[in-house]
Design a protein around this motif. Structure first.
Motif, PDB file in Angstrom:
ATOM      1  N   GLN A 162       6.220 -31.042  -3.114  1.00 43.13           N
ATOM      2  CA  GLN A 162       4.939 -31.520  -2.615  1.00 43.13           C
ATOM      3  C   GLN A 162       3.904 -30.397  -2.507  1.00 43.13           C
ATOM      4  O   GLN A 162       2.727 -30.621  -2.787  1.00 43.13           O
ATOM      5  CB  GLN A 162       5.128 -32.181  -1.252  1.00 43.13           C
ATOM      6  CG  GLN A 162       3.937 -33.002  -0.777  1.00 43.13           C
ATOM      7  CD  GLN A 162       3.609 -34.145  -1.728  1.00 43.13           C
ATOM      8  OE1 GLN A 162       4.499 -34.751  -2.315  1.00 43.13           O
ATOM      9  NE2 GLN A 162       2.326 -34.443  -1.885  1.00 43.13           N
ATOM     10  N   LYS A 163       4.333 -29.214  -2.123  1.00 39.43           N
ATOM     11  CA  LYS A 163       3.408 -28.087  -1.986  1.00 39.43           C
ATOM     12  C   LYS A 163       2.759 -27.757  -3.330  1.00 39.43           C
ATOM     13  O   LYS A 163       1.544 -27.566  -3.421  1.00 39.43           O
ATOM     14  CB  LYS A 163       4.134 -26.862  -1.431  1.00 39.43           C
ATOM     15  CG  LYS A 163       3.248 -25.626  -1.242  1.00 39.43           C
ATOM     16  CD  LYS A 163       4.050 -24.510  -0.572  1.00 39.43           C
ATOM     17  CE  LYS A 163       3.176 -23.278  -0.327  1.00 39.43           C
ATOM     18  NZ  LYS A 163       2.892 -22.554  -1.571  1.00 39.43           N
ATOM     19  N   ARG A 164       3.584 -27.686  -4.359  1.00 39.19           N
ATOM     20  CA  ARG A 164       3.059 -27.377  -5.694  1.00 39.19           C
ATOM     21  C   ARG A 164       2.108 -28.474  -6.172  1.00 39.19           C
ATOM     22  O   ARG A 164       1.055 -28.187  -6.744  1.00 39.19           O
ATOM     23  CB  ARG A 164       4.223 -27.210  -6.675  1.00 39.19           C
ATOM     24  CG  ARG A 164       3.809 -26.869  -8.104  1.00 39.19           C
ATOM     25  CD  ARG A 164       3.174 -25.517  -8.182  1.00 39.19           C
ATOM     26  NE  ARG A 164       2.943 -25.104  -9.563  1.00 39.19           N
ATOM     27  CZ  ARG A 164       2.078 -24.188  -9.927  1.00 39.19           C
ATOM     28  NH1 ARG A 164       1.355 -23.562  -9.013  1.00 39.19           N
ATOM     29  NH2 ARG A 164       1.920 -23.862 -11.188  1.00 39.19           N
ATOM     30  N   PHE A 165       2.471 -29.714  -5.938  1.00 42.77           N
ATOM     31  CA  PHE A 165       1.602 -30.805  -6.370  1.00 42.77           C
ATOM     32  C   PHE A 165       0.252 -30.724  -5.662  1.00 42.77           C
ATOM     33  O   PHE A 165      -0.800 -30.924  -6.278  1.00 42.77           O
ATOM     34  CB  PHE A 165       2.253 -32.168  -6.099  1.00 42.77           C
ATOM     35  CG  PHE A 165       1.388 -33.325  -6.506  1.00 42.77           C
ATOM     36  CD1 PHE A 165       1.264 -33.681  -7.841  1.00 42.77           C
ATOM     37  CD2 PHE A 165       0.669 -34.055  -5.559  1.00 42.77           C
ATOM     38  CE1 PHE A 165       0.437 -34.735  -8.230  1.00 42.77           C
ATOM     39  CE2 PHE A 165      -0.147 -35.100  -5.936  1.00 42.77           C
ATOM     40  CZ  PHE A 165      -0.266 -35.438  -7.273  1.00 42.77           C
ATOM     41  N   TYR A 166       0.281 -30.427  -4.369  1.00 44.24           N
ATOM     42  CA  TYR A 166      -0.972 -30.291  -3.612  1.00 44.24           C
ATOM     43  C   TYR A 166      -1.840 -29.181  -4.199  1.00 44.24           C
ATOM     44  O   TYR A 166      -3.040 -29.364  -4.434  1.00 44.24           O
ATOM     45  CB  TYR A 166      -0.675 -30.009  -2.147  1.00 44.24           C
ATOM     46  CG  TYR A 166      -1.903 -29.583  -1.356  1.00 44.24           C
ATOM     47  CD1 TYR A 166      -2.862 -30.513  -0.974  1.00 44.24           C
ATOM     48  CD2 TYR A 166      -2.111 -28.240  -1.027  1.00 44.24           C
ATOM     49  CE1 TYR A 166      -3.997 -30.127  -0.280  1.00 44.24           C
ATOM     50  CE2 TYR A 166      -3.244 -27.849  -0.327  1.00 44.24           C
ATOM     51  CZ  TYR A 166      -4.183 -28.784   0.044  1.00 44.24           C
ATOM     52  OH  TYR A 166      -5.308 -28.398   0.723  1.00 44.24           O
ATOM     53  N   GLU A 167      -1.237 -28.019  -4.451  1.00 46.06           N
ATOM     54  CA  GLU A 167      -2.002 -26.881  -4.964  1.00 46.06           C
ATOM     55  C   GLU A 167      -2.611 -27.177  -6.332  1.00 46.06           C
ATOM     56  O   GLU A 167      -3.729 -26.744  -6.638  1.00 46.06           O
ATOM     57  CB  GLU A 167      -1.095 -25.651  -5.055  1.00 46.06           C
ATOM     58  CG  GLU A 167      -0.658 -25.124  -3.701  1.00 46.06           C
ATOM     59  CD  GLU A 167       0.385 -24.031  -3.809  1.00 46.06           C
ATOM     60  OE1 GLU A 167       0.515 -23.255  -2.857  1.00 46.06           O
ATOM     61  OE2 GLU A 167       1.075 -23.958  -4.855  1.00 46.06           O
ATOM     62  N   ILE A 168      -1.868 -27.905  -7.146  1.00 46.32           N
ATOM     63  CA  ILE A 168      -2.358 -28.232  -8.492  1.00 46.32           C
ATOM     64  C   ILE A 168      -3.459 -29.289  -8.443  1.00 46.32           C
ATOM     65  O   ILE A 168      -4.405 -29.257  -9.231  1.00 46.32           O
ATOM     66  CB  ILE A 168      -1.181 -28.723  -9.368  1.00 46.32           C
ATOM     67  CG1 ILE A 168      -0.261 -27.541  -9.717  1.00 46.32           C
ATOM     68  CG2 ILE A 168      -1.667 -29.422 -10.631  1.00 46.32           C
ATOM     69  CD1 ILE A 168      -0.898 -26.470 -10.575  1.00 46.32           C
ATOM     70  N   SER A 169      -3.351 -30.227  -7.511  1.00 47.30           N
ATOM     71  CA  SER A 169      -4.282 -31.357  -7.456  1.00 47.30           C
ATOM     72  C   SER A 169      -5.551 -31.070  -6.673  1.00 47.30           C
ATOM     73  O   SER A 169      -6.625 -31.602  -7.002  1.00 47.30           O
ATOM     74  CB  SER A 169      -3.580 -32.574  -6.835  1.00 47.30           C
ATOM     75  OG  SER A 169      -2.422 -32.904  -7.537  1.00 47.30           O
ATOM     76  N   VAL A 170      -5.461 -30.225  -5.653  1.00 44.58           N
ATOM     77  CA  VAL A 170      -6.590 -30.101  -4.733  1.00 44.58           C
ATOM     78  C   VAL A 170      -7.824 -29.497  -5.393  1.00 44.58           C
ATOM     79  O   VAL A 170      -8.950 -29.918  -5.116  1.00 44.58           O
ATOM     80  CB  VAL A 170      -6.172 -29.286  -3.477  1.00 44.58           C
ATOM     81  CG1 VAL A 170      -5.844 -27.842  -3.819  1.00 44.58           C
ATOM     82  CG2 VAL A 170      -7.272 -29.352  -2.424  1.00 44.58           C
ATOM     83  N   ILE A 171      -7.649 -28.531  -6.296  1.00 48.63           N
ATOM     84  CA  ILE A 171      -8.827 -27.932  -6.921  1.00 48.63           C
ATOM     85  C   ILE A 171      -9.528 -28.940  -7.833  1.00 48.63           C
ATOM     86  O   ILE A 171     -10.758 -28.942  -7.970  1.00 48.63           O
ATOM     87  CB  ILE A 171      -8.466 -26.640  -7.686  1.00 48.63           C
ATOM     88  CG1 ILE A 171      -9.734 -25.893  -8.106  1.00 48.63           C
ATOM     89  CG2 ILE A 171      -7.577 -26.928  -8.881  1.00 48.63           C
ATOM     90  CD1 ILE A 171     -10.628 -25.472  -6.952  1.00 48.63           C
ATOM     91  N   LYS A 172      -8.753 -29.827  -8.438  1.00 48.16           N
ATOM     92  CA  LYS A 172      -9.344 -30.884  -9.252  1.00 48.16           C
ATOM     93  C   LYS A 172     -10.173 -31.820  -8.367  1.00 48.16           C
ATOM     94  O   LYS A 172     -11.298 -32.206  -8.726  1.00 48.16           O
ATOM     95  CB  LYS A 172      -8.250 -31.685  -9.964  1.00 48.16           C
ATOM     96  CG  LYS A 172      -7.355 -30.887 -10.905  1.00 48.16           C
ATOM     97  CD  LYS A 172      -6.243 -31.779 -11.432  1.00 48.16           C
ATOM     98  CE  LYS A 172      -5.319 -31.110 -12.408  1.00 48.16           C
ATOM     99  NZ  LYS A 172      -4.588 -29.965 -11.890  1.00 48.16           N
ATOM    100  N   SER A 173      -9.593 -32.192  -7.220  1.00 55.95           N
ATOM    101  CA  SER A 173     -10.288 -33.092  -6.298  1.00 55.95           C
ATOM    102  C   SER A 173     -11.555 -32.448  -5.746  1.00 55.95           C
ATOM    103  O   SER A 173     -12.598 -33.113  -5.623  1.00 55.95           O
ATOM    104  CB  SER A 173      -9.354 -33.473  -5.140  1.00 55.95           C
ATOM    105  OG  SER A 173      -8.217 -34.169  -5.615  1.00 55.95           O
ATOM    106  N   ILE A 174     -11.492 -31.151  -5.433  1.00 54.94           N
ATOM    107  CA  ILE A 174     -12.682 -30.446  -4.935  1.00 54.94           C
ATOM    108  C   ILE A 174     -13.772 -30.442  -6.002  1.00 54.94           C
ATOM    109  O   ILE A 174     -14.943 -30.689  -5.716  1.00 54.94           O
ATOM    110  CB  ILE A 174     -12.316 -29.012  -4.509  1.00 54.94           C
ATOM    111  CG1 ILE A 174     -11.464 -29.042  -3.240  1.00 54.94           C
ATOM    112  CG2 ILE A 174     -13.566 -28.165  -4.289  1.00 54.94           C
ATOM    113  CD1 ILE A 174     -10.889 -27.691  -2.839  1.00 54.94           C
ATOM    114  N   ALA A 175     -13.386 -30.167  -7.243  1.00 52.58           N
ATOM    115  CA  ALA A 175     -14.364 -30.154  -8.341  1.00 52.58           C
ATOM    116  C   ALA A 175     -15.045 -31.515  -8.474  1.00 52.58           C
ATOM    117  O   ALA A 175     -16.275 -31.604  -8.642  1.00 52.58           O
ATOM    118  CB  ALA A 175     -13.679 -29.772  -9.644  1.00 52.58           C
TER     119      ALA A 175
END
Length: 394
Positions: free
Chosen positions: A91-104
């Motif tokens: 879950q940690k890795r998925f969050y790190e990979i997804s969050v920058i996309k969501s912020i953009a």
């Protein structure tokens, strides 16, 4: 786009600059931006802090230099480490990979998802996050047919063939460059070519080799990876005149559990081969382009790290992989080489050992087949870059 300015996210601290040699582009200046998760929420590049800043006024947002930089960009190109847009790594890795996309996307930035793997998603909530990201991205490229099917499924009725593409892994386009020095290794390679002695390249995954019990538990191995390597190399040394080159591809620092170089040296110690004149370990201080040049000199290659095998496939070297992820079979399928992926989750040591032997003995036939199929893959790789640059120019 020679005037483009690049900011590259990494896990470092703050904002830094570097100069890279990038093929025909020569020396390119790149600004690195440190982004990370963790408990240090007031670290300027902490993802949790950036998410909080999204909800605050501009005057507060602009006090954070990293948030200010992200707001300034025209487009975000995101490759998810190639294969990490999934929750199989936790879950940690998925969050790190997804969050920058969501912020953009929340900042209304153009988001282009570069050729990568989509899925699998074990948790429904993670699939929902991925679905919202791909539906709102400006363009999406999958790096193989299997991933493309997953992407199409995520998109549902909003799929658009002009925006959502089946591509190939970007490493197929990586140039090969002769390393400086390494005269002894180059001499061994040249001697082998001149005398007709086959050159076998083997990439040993530090992640798996140095923690075999952990890997078996984590990935559900049926076969013992270390035993397969031992048996195959013993067979090569006994039954052939080939020279073996152990190729590091994840160049982690010495002592790090993921170090392929450390795993190669440990393999020699474990099997009393440290003095064997027919085995050479490639160094761990060379670039990816230089590793590719060395791999290209092999007559046959077997790797567990997927990108080591992309280096060999793209250079027309007959290639096998001992792989525990469907992503590898998908990439091999782009070159019509999927039959040479052997999976320790489903095959035992004897089955993989026999398959490796057979593939090695059939290497010339495999090379001829690969020679025909790789041309289309390389052309597809170039075309996808043209499409990306066109999208950036809009």
């Amino acid at each position: 786009m020679p005037s483009a300015e690049f900011f590259v996210a990494d896990s470092g601290t703050g904002i830094r600059t570097s100069v890279y040699r990038l093929g025909s582009a020569g020396r390119v200046h790149v600004t690195h931006v440190g982004l990370r998760s963790g408990l240090r929420i007031f670290h300027s590049g902490n993802f949790h802090l950036l998410e909080i800043l999204l909800k605050l006024p501009n005057i507060i947002q602009n006090r954070n230099e990293i948030f200010r930089l992200i707001k300034s960009v025209d487009v975000v190109l995101d490759i998810s480490g190639g294969d990490s847009f999934s929750d199989i790594y936790g879950q940690k890795r998925f969050y790190e990979i997804s969050v920058i996309k969501s912020i953009a996307l929340k900042l209304k930035k153009k988001l282009i998802l570069l050729p990568q793997t989509f899925g699998p998603y074990q948790q429904e909530k993670n699939r929902d996050v991925a679905e919202q990201i791909v539906k709102n991205a400006s363009m999406c490229f999958a790096r193989d047919k299997h991933s493309f099917d997953n992407l199409v499924d995520l998109l549902g009725p909003v799929f658009d063939s002009s925006l959502h593409k089946e591509g190939v892994d970007v490493a197929f386009a990586l140039p090969a460059r002769e390393p400086g020095g390494l005269e002894k290794i180059k001499e061994e390679i040249c001697e082998g070519s001149a005398s007709g002695i086959p050159k076998i390249g083997i990439n040993i995954s530090g992640l798996v080799y140095q923690d075999p019990q952990g890997a078996t538990k984590k990935f559900g191995f049926k076969a013992r990876y270390n035993e397969v390597l031992k048996n195959f190399v013993e067979w090569v040394l006994k039954e052939t005149n080939a020279h073996v080159f152990l190729v590091s591809h994840v160049l982690a620092p010495e002592g790090h559990y993921e170090s392929d170089w450390g795993a190669a040296r440990q393999f020699l110690k474990d099997n009393n081969l440290t003095e064997c004149s027919r085995i050479t370990v490639f160094p761990n201080n060379i670039t990816c382009e230089e590793v590719k040049w060395l791999i290209a000199k092999m007559n046959w290659f077997c790797g567990m790290r997927m990108h080591s095998t992309i280096a060999s496939l793209s250079m027309g070297v007959p290639t096998c992989s001992i792989a525990y992820s469907d992503k590898t079979k998908g990439v091999f399928a782009t070159c019509s080489q999927q039959d040479y992926v052997f999976d320790p989750r489903y095959q035992n040591e004897v089955e993989i050992f026999e398959a490796l032997k057979s593939a090695y003995l059939d290497r010339e036939q495999i090379r001829q087949h690969l020679e025909k199929s790789i041309v289309e893959v390389i052309n597809k790789s170039r075309m996808q870059f043209d499409e990306i640059v066109t999208a950036l120019s809009r």
